[in-house]
Design an enzyme around this catalytic site. Sequence first.
Site, short mmCIF file in Angstrom:
data_model
loop_
_atom_site.label_atom_id
_atom_site.label_comp_id
_atom_site.label_asym_id
_atom_site.label_seq_id
_atom_site.Cartn_x
_atom_site.Cartn_y
_atom_site.Cartn_z
N CYS A 260 9.70 -23.16 33.78
CA CYS A 260 10.00 -22.00 34.61
C CYS A 260 12.11 -21.55 35.31
O CYS A 260 12.37 -21.21 34.77
CB CYS A 260 8.85 -21.74 35.34
SG CYS A 260 7.11 -21.47 34.72
P1 NAD Z 1 3.26 -20.98 26.60
O1 NAD Z 1 3.99 -20.96 25.90
O2 NAD Z 1 2.49 -22.51 26.78
O3 NAD Z 1 2.38 -20.10 25.70
C1 NAD Z 1 2.21 -19.09 25.29
C2 NAD Z 1 1.24 -18.33 24.20
O4 NAD Z 1 1.27 -16.94 23.80
C3 NAD Z 1 0.95 -19.66 23.47
O5 NAD Z 1 -0.19 -20.04 23.02
C4 NAD Z 1 1.34 -18.64 22.01
O6 NAD Z 1 0.82 -19.18 20.61
C5 NAD Z 1 1.17 -17.63 21.80
N1 NAD Z 1 1.54 -16.31 21.89
C6 NAD Z 1 2.74 -16.31 21.26
N2 NAD Z 1 2.78 -14.65 20.82
C7 NAD Z 1 1.61 -14.16 20.52
C8 NAD Z 1 0.68 -12.82 20.22
N3 NAD Z 1 2.07 -12.32 19.47
N4 NAD Z 1 -0.34 -13.17 20.64
C9 NAD Z 1 -1.04 -13.72 20.96
N5 NAD Z 1 -0.89 -14.96 21.02
C10 NAD Z 1 0.35 -15.25 21.71
O7 NAD Z 1 3.65 -19.84 27.98
P2 NAD Z 1 3.51 -20.38 29.81
O8 NAD Z 1 3.77 -21.65 30.07
O9 NAD Z 1 2.00 -20.68 29.36
O10 NAD Z 1 3.99 -19.02 29.85
C11 NAD Z 1 4.18 -17.71 29.88
C12 NAD Z 1 4.31 -16.29 30.51
O11 NAD Z 1 4.11 -17.08 32.28
C13 NAD Z 1 5.82 -16.95 30.97
O12 NAD Z 1 6.63 -16.17 30.55
C14 NAD Z 1 6.02 -18.38 31.74
O13 NAD Z 1 8.48 -17.41 32.19
C15 NAD Z 1 5.98 -17.28 32.96
N6 NAD Z 1 4.46 -18.06 33.78
C16 NAD Z 1 5.03 -18.97 33.72
C17 NAD Z 1 4.44 -20.42 34.56
C18 NAD Z 1 4.16 -22.09 33.66
O14 NAD Z 1 3.71 -22.43 35.25
N7 NAD Z 1 3.97 -22.59 32.75
C19 NAD Z 1 4.30 -19.98 35.82
C20 NAD Z 1 4.19 -19.02 36.25
C21 NAD Z 1 4.81 -17.66 35.20
#
Ligand code: NAD
Length: 415
Positions: A260
Amino acid sequence: MKISVIGAGYVGLVTGVCMAKIGNEVTLVDINEKKLEAIKNKRPPIYEEGLVELLNVTSIKLNSDFKKIADSKLVFICVGTPSNNDGSISLAQIETAVEQISHVLRAKKEYYVICVKSTVPPGTTEKFVIPLLEQSGRKAGNHFGVCMSPEFLSEGKAIRDFMNPARIIIGEYDKRSGDTLANLYSGFSAPIIRTDPTTAEMIKLASNTFLATKISFINEIGNICKQLNIDVSNVSRGMGFDDRIGSKFLNAGIGFGGSCLPKDLNGLIAESRHIGYEPKLLQEVLNFNDAQALKAIELLKKHVSLENATIGILGLAFKPDTDDVRDSRAIKIVETLLWEGANIKAYDPLAVENFKTLFPQIEYVTADEVLDSNAILILTEWSEFSRLDYSDKIVIDGRRVPKAKEARIYEGVCW
Ligand code: NAD
């Protein structure tokens, strides 16, 4: 409420199980079948404290078929928004997910809410997501509602953070969608801030870039303290009692990583440039952070010649209590050590498998075997590193593990 969560990564999976835990009927959708299978078998592909326990006591439906979201009243979009090559935030996964959601829900008669939870540049929900949804001929704010509600969880403690939020931000396009979310979150004892979607998007990016700035700030103070023979941890402690400053994110060291802070900082920088504003302070925070990781190697070179030396690495995850290595400082450091001709033995309690996909060529061993190296670098402050015997070793500590001070030669990055 019937809720669908799109994306079963850190944010989506945690949102799904926590929403189920507080009594909602949850369908979790991901395109990655392997991930869904692992979750179904209660072996989630990510490590999160309390996650397996929650999976055991909740029942969420897991699916790769978007048709299963048809009867949802609320759809959370939690797909990834990684960096493009120029640092800007990629909306490719958002675009695909929104198209798939729209395809299924366009025929739905009753009002429903789409809520963007992924981190996106300011303006994305109103200028990108809503126009995509309206291609169906249905009107946002009328046939369906739209919100942007960013997530602030910290990896490793994500379930605790989700259940005990410091604040809940609801960026509502229409009042009815804001009411739906406010009602959903009414059981949480956190302030709810209702605003517009673009402000909500900026609150998320500003929060993360502030945290990144705070870390780079204390690292700069730490670098000055080291020259002056002052222990920066005492300085941080003295500062932290001031509630205008706060004690968190004041641990000097080798800098920030993770999925992030670097990504969001890069994203806001790119977005600023896009609108013709040069964000000099934010750019410097990023440059400073990159240089700070390499300070560990500068110090190491004072004590060991790197070519053909065996360097032990303790800690590969970007922080303790997670297996996430995205943008971990260890990546930059290992890359540099390999380039300098060193051999590497590495250990991490959770992140070895993830790190192996990036660096299959280095040796992965136990913590005790890491100690059998010419010098040791501590890159993540895992509590178990406080139990090792460093007594006759050379240790460069990037994270301040007090026990490591017993080493024959010990240097902290900022102390
Ligand atoms: P991640 O990459 O771990 O997970 C994303 C998931 O989305 C994956 O499992 C992927 O297969 C799935 N995906 C992609 N395209 C898709 C579709 N069309 N349909 C269904 N599923 C689909 O990401 P994350 O770490 O969970 O982060 C997600 C969002 O939240 C990002 O924008 C990130 O910046 C934000 N965020 C992350 C955190 C963190 O600590 N990881 C904290 C706050 C906000």
